[in-house]
Design a protein around this motif. Structure first.
Motif, mmCIF file in Angstrom:
data_model
loop_
_atom_site.group_PDB
_atom_site.id
_atom_site.type_symbol
_atom_site.label_atom_id
_atom_site.label_comp_id
_atom_site.label_asym_id
_atom_site.label_seq_id
_atom_site.Cartn_x
_atom_site.Cartn_y
_atom_site.Cartn_z
ATOM 1 N N ASN A 25 6.705 -1.718 7.554
ATOM 2 C CA ASN A 25 6.005 -0.438 7.448
ATOM 3 C C ASN A 25 7.031 0.679 7.468
ATOM 4 O O ASN A 25 7.939 0.687 8.300
ATOM 5 N N SER A 26 6.865 1.644 6.544
ATOM 6 C CA SER A 26 7.725 2.831 6.563
ATOM 7 C C SER A 26 6.902 4.114 6.666
ATOM 8 O O SER A 26 7.459 5.207 6.663
ATOM 9 N N GLY A 27 5.588 3.986 6.747
ATOM 10 C CA GLY A 27 4.715 5.150 6.841
ATOM 11 C C GLY A 27 4.535 5.629 8.266
ATOM 12 O O GLY A 27 4.641 4.860 9.225
ATOM 13 N N THR A 28 4.256 6.906 8.437
ATOM 14 C CA THR A 28 3.951 7.467 9.747
ATOM 15 C C THR A 28 2.577 6.988 10.207
ATOM 16 O O THR A 28 1.624 6.973 9.426
ATOM 17 N N VAL A 29 2.485 6.580 11.479
ATOM 18 C CA VAL A 29 1.233 6.064 12.032
ATOM 19 C C VAL A 29 0.833 6.928 13.228
ATOM 20 O O VAL A 29 1.612 7.079 14.182
ATOM 21 N N ASN B 200 0.851 -1.183 0.000
ATOM 22 C CA ASN B 200 0.000 0.000 0.000
ATOM 23 C C ASN B 200 0.890 1.237 0.000
ATOM 24 O O ASN B 200 1.786 1.371 0.826
ATOM 25 N N MET B 201 0.593 2.165 -0.913
ATOM 26 C CA MET B 201 1.358 3.399 -0.988
ATOM 27 C C MET B 201 0.479 4.620 -0.732
ATOM 28 O O MET B 201 0.953 5.752 -0.743
ATOM 29 N N ALA B 202 -0.790 4.405 -0.485
ATOM 30 C CA ALA B 202 -1.737 5.503 -0.292
ATOM 31 C C ALA B 202 -1.895 5.853 1.184
ATOM 32 O O ALA B 202 -1.663 5.022 2.064
ATOM 33 N N SER B 203 -2.303 7.076 1.460
ATOM 34 C CA SER B 203 -2.649 7.470 2.823
ATOM 35 C C SER B 203 -3.984 6.835 3.196
ATOM 36 O O SER B 203 -4.893 6.759 2.370
ATOM 37 N N VAL B 204 -4.098 6.387 4.438
ATOM 38 C CA VAL B 204 -5.322 5.739 4.918
ATOM 39 C C VAL B 204 -5.749 6.425 6.204
ATOM 40 O O VAL B 204 -4.938 6.615 7.117
ATOM 41 N N SER B 205 -7.023 6.795 6.300
ATOM 42 C CA SER B 205 -7.533 7.381 7.533
ATOM 43 C C SER B 205 -8.938 6.857 7.783
ATOM 44 O O SER B 205 -9.685 6.562 6.849
ATOM 45 N N GLY B 206 -9.287 6.722 9.050
ATOM 46 C CA GLY B 206 -10.607 6.225 9.398
ATOM 47 C C GLY B 206 -10.692 5.904 10.869
ATOM 48 O O GLY B 206 -9.732 6.075 11.626
ATOM 49 N N ALA C 82 4.018 -4.755 2.470
ATOM 50 C CA ALA C 82 4.484 -3.511 3.077
ATOM 51 C C ALA C 82 3.443 -2.410 3.005
ATOM 52 O O ALA C 82 2.554 -2.421 2.155
ATOM 53 N N ASN C 83 3.599 -1.461 3.914
ATOM 54 C CA ASN C 83 2.858 -0.203 3.846
ATOM 55 C C ASN C 83 3.847 0.941 3.780
ATOM 56 O O ASN C 83 4.776 1.033 4.579
ATOM 57 N N LEU C 84 3.625 1.862 2.812
ATOM 58 C CA LEU C 84 4.456 3.046 2.659
ATOM 59 C C LEU C 84 3.660 4.321 2.911
ATOM 60 O O LEU C 84 4.227 5.412 2.945
ATOM 61 N N THR D 67 10.043 1.342 10.189
ATOM 62 C CA THR D 67 10.908 2.520 10.196
ATOM 63 C C THR D 67 10.098 3.814 10.326
ATOM 64 O O THR D 67 10.667 4.890 10.403
ATOM 65 N N GLY D 68 8.785 3.707 10.342
ATOM 66 C CA GLY D 68 7.926 4.886 10.438
ATOM 67 C C GLY D 68 7.728 5.330 11.887
ATOM 68 O O GLY D 68 7.741 4.517 12.804
ATOM 69 N N ASP D 69 7.539 6.619 12.094
ATOM 70 C CA ASP D 69 7.242 7.133 13.428
ATOM 71 C C ASP D 69 5.828 6.727 13.829
ATOM 72 O O ASP D 69 4.903 6.732 13.002
ATOM 73 N N VAL D 70 5.673 6.368 15.106
ATOM 74 C CA VAL D 70 4.393 5.882 15.631
ATOM 75 C C VAL D 70 3.986 6.766 16.815
ATOM 76 O O VAL D 70 4.774 6.974 17.738
ATOM 77 N N GLU D 71 2.757 7.277 16.775
ATOM 78 C CA GLU D 71 2.271 8.102 17.882
ATOM 79 C C GLU D 71 0.812 7.795 18.168
ATOM 80 O O GLU D 71 0.004 7.686 17.251
ATOM 81 N N GLY D 72 0.482 7.634 19.450
ATOM 82 C CA GLY D 72 -0.898 7.399 19.853
ATOM 83 C C GLY D 72 -1.135 7.978 21.228
ATOM 84 O O GLY D 72 -0.192 8.285 21.959
ATOM 85 N N SER D 73 -2.387 8.105 21.612
ATOM 86 C CA SER D 73 -2.696 8.630 22.938
ATOM 87 C C SER D 73 -2.927 7.516 23.947
ATOM 88 O O SER D 73 -3.056 7.773 25.148
ATOM 89 N N GLY D 74 -2.959 6.264 23.472
ATOM 90 C CA GLY D 74 -3.134 5.120 24.360
ATOM 91 C C GLY D 74 -1.864 4.304 24.440
ATOM 92 O O GLY D 74 -0.868 4.719 25.038
#
Length: 198
Positions: A71-75, A13-19, A39-41, A101-108
């Protein structure tokens, strides 16, 4: 009984995903699954039920395997977030020869590879180099796994990413942010290392 199985090989996957529940390959998984060479990019943004680079949520009485994937995309998420699998409550999950390799951030709960490991978890020969951060007052962050609540074997993995949690009641660990097994359940950490700032 026979259960359906999802097989994914060489999927990217190379697209942005939100939901509400966002995953680079799968949002919510309720079957057995085997993912390899995938992979996810893209950038993954979850609102409410978490986000992850490959699978956001894997649940119910099934098993899962991920190998040679990354995964190399920001999450980012307002809940659980992770580089590969956000929340795992399947019977068992095995991840090998995979990385984030992507940065990961969450509130939980936030993890470089797995966010909430509420399953029999096995991690072999994986790594994370992305920053892992939880912003919640009592959030948990781990370089490889945010938290484990069931038996786990984590062997021959490493983390080079910075890991940070809220200065209130936040928890952070280079390998596992929080080990919360009970009874006779055991978490085994073998031949892992972390060199990221905590």
């Amino acid at each position: 009984s026979n259960f359906a199985t999802l097989l994914m090989d060489s999927c990217i996957n190379m697209a942005s995903v939100s939901g509400k529940s966002a995953g680079g390959l799968v949002g919510n998984m309720v079957d057995n699954f085997v993912i390899s060479n995938s992979a996810n990019l893209g950038t993954i943004t979850g609102m409410g039920e978490g986000a992850a680079g490959l699978i956001n949520s894997a649940s119910l009485n099934y098993t899962g395997t991920i190998t040679n994937s990354y995964n190399s995309g920001t999450v980012t998420s307002t809940n659980t977030s992770a580089g590969l699998v956000g929340s795992a409550s399947v019977t068992s999950l095995t991840i090998s020869n995979s990385y984030n390799t992507g940065d990961v951030e969450g509130s939980g709960t936030a993890g470089g590879l797995v966010g909430a490991g509420e399953t029999s978890l096995s991690l072999f020969q994986n790594y994370n180099t992305g920053k892992v951060r939880t912003t919640g007052y009592s959030g948990v962050a781990g370089g490889l796994v945010g938290k484990t609540t069931k038996p786990a074997v984590i062997a021959n993995n490493y983390n080079l990413g910075e890991v940070s949690a809220h200065t209130g009641f936040g928890r952070a660990g280079g390998i596992d942010g929080l080990v919360a097994t009970s009874g006779s359940d055991m978490t085994v950490l073998l031949n892992n290392y972390s060199m990221g700032t905590i």
